[in-house]
Motif scaffolding. Structure first.
Motif, short mmCIF file in Angstrom:
data_model
loop_
_atom_site.label_atom_id
_atom_site.label_comp_id
_atom_site.label_asym_id
_atom_site.label_seq_id
_atom_site.Cartn_x
_atom_site.Cartn_y
_atom_site.Cartn_z
N LEU A 174 -4.01 -38.52 10.30
CA LEU A 174 -3.94 -40.01 10.39
C LEU A 174 -4.98 -40.14 10.73
CD1 LEU A 174 -1.46 -40.93 13.66
CD2 LEU A 174 -1.47 -41.12 11.18
N GLY A 175 -6.25 -39.00 9.71
CA GLY A 175 -7.57 -39.51 9.14
C GLY A 175 -8.38 -38.85 10.15
N HIS A 176 -7.87 -37.85 10.96
CA HIS A 176 -8.82 -37.01 11.62
C HIS A 176 -8.56 -35.68 11.47
CE1 HIS A 176 -9.41 -39.98 14.47
NE2 HIS A 176 -8.19 -40.79 13.91
N PRO A 177 -9.83 -34.75 11.28
CA PRO A 177 -9.05 -33.66 11.53
C PRO A 177 -9.89 -32.93 12.82
CG PRO A 177 -12.05 -34.51 11.25
CD PRO A 177 -10.80 -35.61 11.05
N ILE A 178 -8.36 -31.89 13.12
CA ILE A 178 -8.01 -31.09 13.61
C ILE A 178 -7.81 -30.01 13.86
CG2 ILE A 178 -6.57 -33.35 14.57
CD1 ILE A 178 -4.06 -31.83 14.20
N SER A 179 -8.06 -28.75 14.67
CA SER A 179 -7.93 -27.50 14.61
C SER A 179 -6.85 -26.76 15.76
CB SER A 179 -8.57 -26.46 14.28
OG SER A 179 -9.68 -27.42 13.22
N ILE A 180 -5.87 -26.00 15.30
CA ILE A 180 -4.63 -25.80 16.39
C ILE A 180 -4.73 -24.56 16.43
CG2 ILE A 180 -3.08 -26.07 16.64
CD1 ILE A 180 -3.73 -28.67 17.44
N GLU A 181 -5.25 -23.60 17.62
CA GLU A 181 -4.73 -22.85 17.70
C GLU A 181 -3.45 -21.80 17.79
OE1 GLU A 181 -5.94 -18.75 19.94
OE2 GLU A 181 -7.48 -20.39 20.51
N ILE A 182 -2.80 -21.42 17.21
CA ILE A 182 -1.47 -21.58 17.70
C ILE A 182 -1.10 -19.89 18.28
CG2 ILE A 182 -0.40 -22.36 16.18
CD1 ILE A 182 0.22 -20.93 14.06
N HIS A 183 0.38 -19.62 18.75
CA HIS A 183 0.94 -18.62 19.46
C HIS A 183 0.95 -17.25 18.33
CE1 HIS A 183 0.69 -19.86 23.31
NE2 HIS A 183 2.01 -20.94 23.38
N PRO A 184 0.78 -16.51 18.58
CA PRO A 184 0.63 -14.99 18.11
C PRO A 184 2.05 -15.28 16.97
CG PRO A 184 -0.44 -13.87 19.46
CD PRO A 184 -0.59 -15.53 19.72
N GLU A 185 2.69 -15.47 18.47
CA GLU A 185 4.49 -14.79 17.90
C GLU A 185 5.08 -15.39 17.82
OE1 GLU A 185 2.76 -13.88 22.83
OE2 GLU A 185 2.37 -15.03 21.04
N LEU A 242 9.04 -20.93 18.47
CA LEU A 242 9.72 -21.67 17.72
C LEU A 242 8.48 -23.54 17.21
CD1 LEU A 242 11.64 -23.68 15.73
CD2 LEU A 242 12.20 -24.02 18.59
N VAL A 243 7.22 -23.87 17.99
CA VAL A 243 6.48 -24.73 17.92
C VAL A 243 5.38 -23.98 16.70
CG1 VAL A 243 4.73 -26.32 19.22
CG2 VAL A 243 6.81 -26.12 19.92
N SER A 244 5.05 -22.64 17.29
CA SER A 244 4.12 -21.94 16.77
C SER A 244 4.66 -21.64 15.14
CB SER A 244 3.47 -20.88 17.29
OG SER A 244 2.73 -21.40 18.14
N GLU A 245 6.04 -21.93 15.16
CA GLU A 245 6.74 -20.74 14.05
C GLU A 245 6.73 -22.30 12.64
OE1 GLU A 245 7.81 -18.61 11.88
OE2 GLU A 245 5.52 -17.55 13.17
#
Length: 270
Positions: free
Chosen positions: A12-23, A26-29
């Motif tokens: 939505l026009g905003h830069p974001i960075s997200i660290e995800i679980h290494p496993e 589901l959500v991270s996948e």
């Protein structure tokens, strides 16, 4: 220790960075594979949240909605992010810090109908599917977590209810109890809500889909289903539901072979 897996987006026009679980969780996948998560929920957030408003993210998980909401409300707005699982909450805090956000309160507690403690039954393959309940679940590891209410949190964090713009509740069947924990708030303000509706999860925590129907009716909300196009934008974002359609949807969800749910948008009737 391996390097964190961080993904960068423009939402939505905003830069974001997200660290995800290494496993392979589901959500991270989904974020890893699709390059996004809950696109249509996010579209609704973009339509509602304005600079200076207040957003509640209950079931914040690793912070996808939290970070986007914080960007939308800006430095003059506020976000309350509730996440009872320590592993998720630690990653949520890192994502808040990673994005340089100063307008987010991370609350490591479950939302329910009264303050205290509860038992969180942990899912091994979906860290967004931890279930709060009183009874032991034999096939899950259980941990004790803090519990709070929205009424209590709004008072504790000095939230101006006039600025409360949107509440998202995705808490695996505990949505009804969280709604009961905001009785005082509802006397003063009826905010729009995004609510995960899963009859099987409701039944698992001793609640009924009729509890949701009653809340909608008694508090003057109009329900719509938020379209889910496999995490792709939908040409029709909202599908209004009358009582008969809501009952039909409930039956379909009960008949599903998996614990499937849909997201409802609850709009207050003026």
């Amino acid at each position: 220790m391996s390097n964190p897996e961080v993904h960068d987006f423009n939402i939505l026009g905003h830069p974001i960075s997200i660290e995800i679980h290494p496993e392979a969780e589901l959500v991270s996948e989904i974020i890893r594979r699709e390059g996004a998560y809950s696109r249509n929920d996010v579209e609704m957030m973009g339509r509602i949240l304005q600079p200076g408003s207040v957003f509640v993210d209950a079931g914040a998980n690793i912070g996808w909605h939290t970070v986007i909401g914080a960007k939308l409300v800006g430095p003059t707005g506020r976000v309350l992010a509730f996440e009872p699982d320590k592993k998720n909450a630690d990653l949520l805090r890192r994502n808040v810090s990673l994005n340089g956000l100063t307008n987010v309160e991370v609350i490591e507690a479950a939302l329910t109908s009264k303050p205290g403690t509860g038992h969180l039954h942990l899912s091994g393959g979906n860290f967004g599917d931890h279930i709060l309940g009183l009874e032991q679940v034999t096939d899950r590891t259980t941990t004790e977590v803090a519990c709070t209410t929205l009424d209590e949190a709004f008072t504790k964090y000095g939230i101006d209810l006039a600025k409360l713009a949107l509440i998202k509740l995705d808490i695996q069947g505990s949505e009804v109890d969280a709604l009961k924990g905001m009785r005082e708030t509802l006397k003063k303000k009826r905010p729009p809500m995004i609510l995960e509706y899963s009859p099987k999860h409701l039944r698992a925590v001793g609640r009924s889909f009729f509890d949701v129907f009653s809340f909608v009716d008694l508090n003057g909300y109009k329900p719509s289903m938020i379209d889910d196009e496999k995490h792709k934008p939908s040409p029709q974002l909202l599908h209004p539901l009358d009582v008969g359609q809501l009952l039909q949807l409930t039956q379909q969800l009960f008949q599903s072979p998996v614990d499937q749910g849909v997201d409802l948008f609850l709009e207050p009737i003026s």
